[in-house]
Design an enzyme around this catalytic site. Structure first.
Site, PDB file in Angstrom:
ATOM      1  N   GLY A 222       0.938  -1.061   0.121  1.00 43.96           N
ATOM      2  CA  GLY A 222      -0.070   0.165  -0.177  1.00 43.96           C
ATOM      3  C   GLY A 222       0.969   1.406  -0.185  1.00 43.96           C
ATOM      4  N   GLY A 224       1.899   4.797   1.511  1.00 44.83           N
ATOM      5  CA  GLY A 224       1.965   5.192   2.943  1.00 44.83           C
ATOM      6  C   GLY A 224       3.375   5.051   3.543  1.00 44.83           C
ATOM      7  N   GLU A 245      -0.444  -2.112  -6.730  1.00 42.02           N
ATOM      8  CA  GLU A 245      -1.322  -0.640  -7.208  1.00 42.02           C
ATOM      9  C   GLU A 245      -0.039   0.233  -7.473  1.00 42.02           C
ATOM     10  OE1 GLU A 245      -3.743   2.307  -5.177  1.00 42.02           O
ATOM     11  OE2 GLU A 245      -4.601   0.644  -5.566  1.00 42.02           O
ATOM     12  N   LEU A 321      -4.976   5.067   9.055  1.00 41.03           N
ATOM     13  CA  LEU A 321      -4.870   6.211  10.077  1.00 41.03           C
ATOM     14  C   LEU A 321      -5.353   5.881  11.462  1.00 41.03           C
ATOM     15  CD1 LEU A 321      -6.766   8.972   8.009  1.00 41.03           C
ATOM     16  CD2 LEU A 321      -4.339   8.622   8.556  1.00 41.03           C
ATOM     17  N   GLY A 344      -7.297   1.486  -3.534  1.00 44.47           N
ATOM     18  CA  GLY A 344      -7.613   0.168  -3.668  1.00 44.47           C
ATOM     19  C   GLY A 344      -7.291  -0.636  -2.549  1.00 44.47           C
TER      20      GLY A 344
END
Length: 442
Positions: A222, A224, A245, A321, A344
């Protein structure tokens, strides 16, 4: 993959104009796609924004845009829609100046609902090769799908764009007009990690690599601070695959060392599959350019849940988060206020959890805001908070405090697991809240 034609300017001569002339094709009432992240054409966007007082009722459509459309002279005349907020439009979306469309449905060849009406598409591309084929560079995103539904395509040619395999190409004949990008290379707005986050990420990634990732697994990373740091911790693994992704840095090292082979993937065997490159250093970019191991595809392909459910050894590692005590994950809002978007994350988590029990959420256990520390393992999400991933599709939550194993656990067991990976300063409070909110004693 053929290289750029030395005489590419001759090939495009009949279409090559200034950015201002290129966007002159936009007319009253048009819906205009302006791209997302690294697939945004900065000069075309700036030229289009300058026409805001000249063309009426235009709708700008984008996704995680690094171009700032939050301009009074633009919003006075046009509507702007985003499917994923960036740092530039987050405030405008919260205050109602820009429309945010939650997007979590991806089906190959179809734009997500709400982003599927496009008249003109502004697309950054490489120069053509000798046969007229251009690449979308390091960010395919929605390029092929947008190109198939838009009436008019306008290109912005970047000489430094890389070429890869997969769906990363489009013919120059599809473009009505093109301009040449003449500014310094555009940079996506990625803030640096804090020292505290970096230390937490190192511990978290070590735990994920040693305790969760197994030989032969196919990974999704992901976007981040934490999940994108994972590749460097995977060097002791064997025969990993990648279907993601955004592709983080460090992957070429793992490919060259034989850690990533992709031999156990059900499709794209032996290939590293992504839709775009994330924060990749120049040396990685050079090794990916023209390398047939790397295939970039449309976002609607990489994120199609029908494809993800076929990966029986799938591990999806995503950021959050906050996570509540039952395992519900919030990654896109702060309370009721939009922060980013679903992207996604939901489909990757559902796909990995369903196919392989491999949905992993990573986050530091707390964050420091000013002088005040806040827990990110929360008793319950604040009113209005959006749940990005339902607790039923969260198998692991990993902080620098340890791994919470949630799959198949009761609410009481889940709460005990999550409290054990919360920051020690908040564990007593979370136990009290578990009793107050849920009637469960931990």
């Amino acid at each position: 993959m053929k290289p750029t034609a030395p005489n590419w300017r001759e090939i495009v001569a009949s279409k090559l104009v200034s950015p201002e002339e290129a966007v002159a094709l936009v007319k009253d009432g048009d819906w205009v796609w302006t791209g997302g992240w690294t697939s945004v054409p900065p000069q075309l966007c700036a030229a289009l924004a300058a026409r805001a007082g000249q063309v009426k009722d235009v709708t700008i459509v984008n996704f995680l845009s690094p171009f700032n459309w939050d301009r009074p002279e633009v919003l006075a005349h046009w509507k702007v829609i985003t499917g994923y907020c960036s740092p530039f439009d987050r405030k405008a979306a919260r205050e109602g100046r820009i429309e945010y469309v939650p997007v979590s449905q991806f089906r190959e060849g179809k734009m997500p609902p709400g982003l599927d009406h496009i008249d003109v598409a502004l697309i950054p591309i490489s120069p053509p090769d000798e046969d007229g084929w251009c690449s979308f560079g390091s960010g395919v995103f929605f390029g092929p799908t947008v190109s198939s539904i838009a009436t008019t395509l306008v290109g912005e040619i970047h000489e430094n764009f890389i070429r890869t395999g997969g769906g990363n190409r489009i013919h120059i004949d599809r473009f009505a007009r093109v301009c040449e990008y003449t500014l310094p290379p555009a940079q996506a707005p990625i803030p640096p990690r804090t020292e505290e986050t970096e230390l937490a990420a190192n511990v978290i990634c070590t735990l994920v690599a040693n305790e969760i990732v197994y030989d032969g697994a196919t990974l999704q990373f992901g976007i981040g601070d934490v999940s994108a740091a994972l590749p460097v911790f995977l060097e002791e693994k064997h025969d990993l695959g990648v279907h993601t992704e955004l592709l983080p840095g460090g992957i070429p090292d793992l490919v060259e060392k034989g850690v990533i082979t992709g031999k156990h993937k059900p499709h794209h065997v032996g290939k590293v599959v992504a839709s775009a490159l994330g924060q990749v250093p120049p040396e990685d970019l050079a090794r990916i350019n023209g390398n047939p191991t790397y295939e970039l595809y449309d976002f609607t392909h990489t994120d199609d849940i029908r494809l993800l459910l076929q990966i029986e050894n799938f591990i999806a590692v995503n950021n959050a988060l906050a996570v509540d005590l039952t395992g519900n994950v919030s990654s896109e809002t702060q309370g009721p206020l939009v922060y980013s978007g679903t992207g996604g994350q939901a489909v990757f988590a559902i796909g990995a959890s369903t196919a392989a029990g491999g949905s992993v959420i990573v986050l530091p256990s707390s964050t420091l805001v000013g002088d005040t520390r806040h827990t990110r393992i929360v008793a319950g999400h604040a009113p209005g908070t959006v749940v990005t991933v339902h607790r039923g599709f969260v198998d692991y939550v990993v902080t620098e405090q340890g791994i919470a194993k949630l799959r198949g656990k009761s609410l009481r067991e889940r709460m005990a697991e999550l409290i054990s990976v919360a920051h020690p300063d908040f564990r007593g409070e979370l136990k009290a809240e578990a009793n107050r909110l849920y009637g469960i004693t931990i």
